[in-house]
Design an enzyme around this catalytic site. Structure first.
Site, short mmCIF file in Angstrom:
data_model
loop_
_atom_site.label_atom_id
_atom_site.label_comp_id
_atom_site.label_asym_id
_atom_site.label_seq_id
_atom_site.Cartn_x
_atom_site.Cartn_y
_atom_site.Cartn_z
N GLU A 212 46.81 50.48 27.16
CA GLU A 212 46.78 51.76 26.98
C GLU A 212 47.82 52.91 26.58
O GLU A 212 47.61 53.03 27.21
CB GLU A 212 46.04 52.77 27.47
CG GLU A 212 44.69 54.12 27.03
CD GLU A 212 43.56 54.34 28.59
OE1 GLU A 212 43.28 55.59 28.09
OE2 GLU A 212 43.41 53.30 29.03
N LYS A 343 33.04 41.85 43.45
CA LYS A 343 32.72 42.92 42.54
C LYS A 343 32.05 43.48 41.47
O LYS A 343 31.69 43.08 40.64
CB LYS A 343 33.59 41.24 41.64
CG LYS A 343 34.36 40.01 42.38
CD LYS A 343 35.36 40.87 42.28
CE LYS A 343 36.92 39.55 42.88
NZ LYS A 343 36.79 38.45 42.17
N ASP A 417 43.78 41.63 42.84
CA ASP A 417 42.44 40.79 42.00
C ASP A 417 41.90 41.55 41.11
O ASP A 417 40.84 42.67 41.62
CB ASP A 417 41.53 40.64 43.07
CG ASP A 417 40.01 39.24 42.49
OD1 ASP A 417 40.56 39.91 40.58
OD2 ASP A 417 39.42 38.54 42.91
N HIS A 508 46.34 62.66 22.95
CA HIS A 508 46.05 61.43 22.15
C HIS A 508 46.74 60.87 21.10
O HIS A 508 47.48 59.85 20.01
CB HIS A 508 44.88 60.84 22.15
CG HIS A 508 44.21 60.11 23.73
ND1 HIS A 508 44.23 58.49 23.55
CD2 HIS A 508 43.84 60.32 24.44
CE1 HIS A 508 44.22 58.18 24.90
NE2 HIS A 508 44.02 59.44 25.40
#
Length: 515
Positions: A212, A343, A417, A508
């Site tokens: 990104e 999760k 993870d 951006h």
């Protein structure tokens, strides 16, 4: 060492029973703790004992073992998470359908272990398209190249970049199955960031893996302002990792009585749970009752590991003891009930903690905000008040701007993870204006799941990124948690200021467009 019967059967890998060109084969996996095999006593299929001279064992290290080559004097290492393949050359073929398998062996430190399970040979196995694998050594260059060629043939894609890697494929055993190559992700660094924690004290270069645009630059911008304020103060305020089994009874009264029995036997349950690990420490068990269900939420400390597998193993052992010793009937048992919300983001983890509960805070001088962020403290504080209402209305678990950006980029870089970002995404942002007109900002991350040992942290590039921050190995996990939270705070300042000062879109356009 006592191993509950319900836990013993979990050693068997269900679905592994198959006919091969060299005999019938099945697998067991060490889900208990590091061990050594000292004797294979017997193997039976459908009640018929297989002659010991017609049994072969494989551990994926390229060697073939037989019952005659295993003894106390000549044990075979059977570490945690290693799979043992058992092949019976005298039984060449089994018909489609269910079959009974019995195996008995001795292993240190457990002693004699025996169990019986039912598995099945399914129809049409030969017609299933299978990814190539090498039963002897699936991490060899030959096995990897065979898979690469298979992928190219099946997809029509020429693999030019994924097969190029500097790591030893063998080191990925236990982290990645069907190893075929690598996915390269750009790595940038931000900082140095000054952290004033109890464990992290000093200036740290921050590795961030991301695709990104503007992300690394944005965090670097926020870090600069934090450093002008003397750095970020970070504190780990709680630590717990969960597994939440559920027990089903005939009615609510039986469920209630069961939880009282569990409370009365907590010391014995703790002993069984902690016997599975040299690290896991069972702190307490919460119980939640609904309908005829008793949900038990086991809470552990797991040292420098994230600990989900560790607490799963420990809780399963504890529940095995409970099932074997509870005097009344239990209708059903499931190791995970979704109450640990593994999760998944959840309110229970925001309130009760999962992983590390860590707070980062700083007081940013008014002058630094105006000069470097082009925003006044009052404007930023007001903007965040408005945004908090928006988060409340939307039902979001985070009233800040983008703390998961820092967490994800650092997770990928350091071998965490990455799916744990779902829990770790929760955050509570708070600001106020001081009497001197400065901005006090505080960010609490209630469920930050990080590790500095085990899992993917030992892989080559991931270890290097941890070592950049002196966070690799034992005794470093709280240090890493403080650094991650501090980086997240810097990012809140940067993006919050950009939005408040209307710099967000222009930034951006400058840094984030890949035209």
């Amino acid at each position: 060492m006592f191993v509950p019967s319900v836990l013993l059967k979990q050693l068997y890998t269900f679905g592994s029973l198959e006919n091969t060109d060299r005999g019938v084969q099945f697998s067991i996996k060490n889900r208990l703790k590091d061990a050594t095999l000292t004797e294979l006593i017997s193997v039976s299929i459908n009640g018929a004992t297989v002659p010991s001279g017609e049994v072969e064992l494989y551990l994926g290290d390229g060697k073939v073992y037989t019952p005659q080559t295993i003894s106390k004097e000549n044990p075979v290492d059977f570490p945690l998470r290693r799979t043992l393949h058992v092949r019976t050359t005298s039984v060449s073929h089994l018909d489609t359908g269910k079959h009974q398998i019995e195996i008995s062996f001795r292993a240190k430190p457990f002693g004699k272990l025996s169990f019986s399970v039912e598995d099945a040979i399914t129809e049409g196995e030969d017609e299933i398209v299978r990814i190539p694998r090498n039963e002897q050594d699936d991490y060899s260059e030959e096995a990897i190249r065979t898979r690469q060629q298979w992928v190219e043939e099946k997809t029509g894609t020429s693999l030019e970049h994924t097969p190029v890697y500097s790591i030893d494929p063998e080191t990925t055993r236990g982290n990645c199955e069907h190893f075929t190559g690598v996915a390269q992700i750009p790595l940038g660094v931000a900082g140095p960031l000054t952290v004033n924690g109890e464990n992290a004290q000093g200036d740290y270069i921050i590795p961030m893996a991301t695709t990104e645009g503007t992300l690394v630059a944005s965090y670097n911008r926020g870090i600069k302002v934090c450093n002008l304020a003397g750095g970020v103060k970070a504190t780990v305020v709680n630590d717990a990792m969960q597994r939440a089994p559920v027990f089903v009874f005939r009615d609510a009264r039986e469920a209630r009585d069961f939880t009282r029995w569990v409370d009365e036997h907590i010391d014995r349950i703790r002993e069984e749970a902690e016997a599975t690990s040299s690290v896991a420490e069972l702190i307490y068990i919460d119980n939640y009752l609904s309908n005829r269900f008793a949900y038990l939420r086991f809470n552990y400390r797991t040292g420098d590991a994230a600990g989900q597998n560790m607490v799963g193993r420990a809780t399963f052992a504890a529940c095995g003891w409970i099932i074997d010793h509870y005097p009344e009937p239990i209708q059903h048992f499931y190791l995970e009930s979704n109450f640990a919300t593994d999760k998944k983001a959840s309110q229970v983890n925001v309130m009760r903690t999962r992983g590390k509960r860590v707070t980062a805070e700083a007081t940013i001088p008014r002058k630094a905000l105006i000069q470097h962020m082009r925003v006044e403290p009052e404007s930023l504080h007001y903007h965040w008040n408005v945004a908090t209402v928006g988060a409340f209305l939307s039902g979001a678990n985070n009233n800040g701007a983008h703390s998961p950006n820092a967490i994800t980029a650092m997770f990928i870089a350091t071998g965490q993870d990455v799916a744990n970002v779902s829990e770790s995404s929760a955050a509570v942002l708070y600001t106020e204006i001081t009497e001197d007109g400065d901005l006090y900002i505080s960010l609490t991350i209630p469920s930050l799941i990080v590790a500095t040992y085990g899992g993917g942290t030992g892989l080559a590039t991931q270890r290097e990124c941890l070592e950049m921050m002196n966070c690799y190995g034992k005794g470093k996990v709280n240090k890493l948690a403080e650094i991650v939270a501090s980086v997240a705070l810097a990012g809140e300042l940067s993006l919050g200021s950009a939005i408040s000062s209307s710099d967000w879109v222009s930034s951006h356009e400058t840094y984030g467009r890949n035209r």
